[in-house]
Motif scaffolding. Structure first.
Motif, PDB file in Angstrom:
ATOM      1  N   THR A 242       0.841  -1.203   0.000  1.00 53.77           N
ATOM      2  CA  THR A 242       0.000   0.000   0.000  1.00 53.77           C
ATOM      3  C   THR A 242       0.876   1.253   0.000  1.00 53.77           C
ATOM      4  O   THR A 242       0.634   2.199  -0.750  1.00 53.77           O
TER       5      THR A 242
ATOM      6  N   LYS B 259       2.434   1.914  -3.365  1.00 53.63           N
ATOM      7  CA  LYS B 259       1.510   2.533  -4.311  1.00 53.63           C
ATOM      8  C   LYS B 259       1.398   4.036  -4.050  1.00 53.63           C
ATOM      9  O   LYS B 259       1.281   4.828  -4.982  1.00 53.63           O
TER      10      LYS B 259
ATOM     11  N   LYS C 148       2.214   7.069  -6.690  1.00 54.80           N
ATOM     12  CA  LYS C 148       1.302   8.201  -6.946  1.00 54.80           C
ATOM     13  C   LYS C 148       2.029   9.527  -6.757  1.00 54.80           C
ATOM     14  O   LYS C 148       1.870  10.451  -7.547  1.00 54.80           O
TER      15      LYS C 148
ATOM     16  N   GLU D 121      -0.974  -9.684  -8.519  1.00 53.82           N
ATOM     17  CA  GLU D 121      -1.534  -8.388  -8.140  1.00 53.82           C
ATOM     18  C   GLU D 121      -0.512  -7.272  -8.393  1.00 53.82           C
ATOM     19  O   GLU D 121      -0.844  -6.217  -8.949  1.00 53.82           O
ATOM     20  N   ALA D 122       0.727  -7.500  -7.990  1.00 51.66           N
ATOM     21  CA  ALA D 122       1.765  -6.479  -8.148  1.00 51.66           C
ATOM     22  C   ALA D 122       2.085  -6.253  -9.621  1.00 51.66           C
ATOM     23  O   ALA D 122       2.250  -5.111 -10.068  1.00 51.66           O
ATOM     24  N   GLN D 123       2.137  -7.336 -10.377  1.00 47.12           N
ATOM     25  CA  GLN D 123       2.412  -7.237 -11.817  1.00 47.12           C
ATOM     26  C   GLN D 123       1.325  -6.429 -12.517  1.00 47.12           C
ATOM     27  O   GLN D 123       1.621  -5.564 -13.344  1.00 47.12           O
ATOM     28  N   ALA D 124       0.058  -6.698 -12.157  1.00 48.72           N
ATOM     29  CA  ALA D 124      -1.061  -5.980 -12.766  1.00 48.72           C
ATOM     30  C   ALA D 124      -0.991  -4.497 -12.431  1.00 48.72           C
ATOM     31  O   ALA D 124      -1.175  -3.634 -13.301  1.00 48.72           O
ATOM     32  N   TYR D 125      -0.688  -4.197 -11.169  1.00 46.74           N
ATOM     33  CA  TYR D 125      -0.576  -2.795 -10.750  1.00 46.74           C
ATOM     34  C   TYR D 125       0.548  -2.099 -11.523  1.00 46.74           C
ATOM     35  O   TYR D 125       0.388  -0.967 -12.005  1.00 46.74           O
ATOM     36  N   ALA D 126       1.681  -2.772 -11.635  1.00 47.68           N
ATOM     37  CA  ALA D 126       2.837  -2.187 -12.319  1.00 47.68           C
ATOM     38  C   ALA D 126       2.502  -1.901 -13.780  1.00 47.68           C
ATOM     39  O   ALA D 126       2.819  -0.832 -14.309  1.00 47.68           O
ATOM     40  N   GLN D 127       1.844  -2.856 -14.400  1.00 47.94           N
ATOM     41  CA  GLN D 127       1.503  -2.706 -15.814  1.00 47.94           C
ATOM     42  C   GLN D 127       0.560  -1.513 -16.038  1.00 47.94           C
ATOM     43  O   GLN D 127       0.787  -0.705 -16.928  1.00 47.94           O
ATOM     44  N   GLU D 128      -0.453  -1.401 -15.164  1.00 53.35           N
ATOM     45  CA  GLU D 128      -1.399  -0.288 -15.275  1.00 53.35           C
ATOM     46  C   GLU D 128      -0.725   1.060 -15.121  1.00 53.35           C
ATOM     47  O   GLU D 128      -1.181   2.069 -15.637  1.00 53.35           O
ATOM     48  N   ASN D 129       0.363   1.071 -14.348  1.00 50.59           N
ATOM     49  CA  ASN D 129       1.003   2.341 -14.016  1.00 50.59           C
ATOM     50  C   ASN D 129       2.317   2.583 -14.760  1.00 50.59           C
ATOM     51  O   ASN D 129       3.048   3.515 -14.442  1.00 50.59           O
TER      52      ASN D 129
END
Ligand code: GDP
Ligand code: MG
Length: 170
Positions: A95, A98, A102, A133-141
């Motif tokens: 958290t 992230k 931001k 979960e971390a991979q998806a977050y990284a990709q989105e950002n």
């Protein structure tokens, strides 16, 4: 001809996630179980050769404590790269990672290469943050993601190598 390139790099993330241990592994090839916590920030330099270039990383290892938060922009402003570290056994540190991302997106240089490092990957039995979960977050950002272990050295050099490959041509 061999080109020399300087790259300012900052490590951000919660206290205890292993930022200093990642730097110690990368710079000295060492690991200590009782790494002293960082006060303010610490500076290291290390070179890495990639193809026909030598990258000199100028590394700022920040403390991560909330009371030093106001100092962070000094380290990430103008940085060529940032490694945002969390501990795969501790969701609160994910958290926090992230939040750092931001902040960098809002305040940092839009050209800063960002890497998300899920550290302590050797502690698989205690995992609380999934790599998906971390991979998806990284990709989105728009970051690249790796799970690392400063203890076993898994992927530590690779993070710096991936950053080196992404640096703009001098
Ligand atoms: P920092 O506050 O983010 O700089 O974290 P430190 O580098 O000081 O590490 C905090 C603690 O986690 C220390 O006791 C380290 O030995 C331990 N540690 C760091 N990286 C790893 C790792 O990859 N695996 C394991 N098992 N422990 C680690
Ligand atoms: Mg530290």
């Amino acid at each position: 001809a061999n080109k020399l390139k300087n790259a300012k790099l900052v490590l951000l993330g919660d206290v205890g996630t292993g930022k200093s241990s990642i730097v110690l592994r990368f710079v000295k090839g060492q690991f200590v179980e009782f790494q002293e916590s960082t006060i303010g920030a610490a500076f290291f330099a290390q070179t890495l050769s990639v193809n026909d270039e030598t990258i000199k990383f100028e590394i700022w290892d920040t403390a991560g404590q909330e009371r030093y938060h106001s100092l962070a922009p000094m380290y990430y402003r103008g940085a060529a790269a940032a490694i945002i570290v969390y501990d795969i056994t501790n969701p609160a540190t994910f958290t926090r990672a992230k939040k750092w991302i931001k902040e960098l997106q809002a305040q940092g240089n839009s050209n800063t290469i960002m890497a998300l490092a899920g550290n302590k990957a050797d502690l698989l039995e205690a995992r609380k943050v999934s790599s998906e979960e971390a991979q998806a977050y990284a990709q989105e950002n728009g970051l690249f993601f790796m799970e690392t272990s400063a203890k076993t050295s898994t992927n530590v050099n690779d993070v710096f190598y991936e950053i080196a490959k992404r640096l703009p041509q001098a």
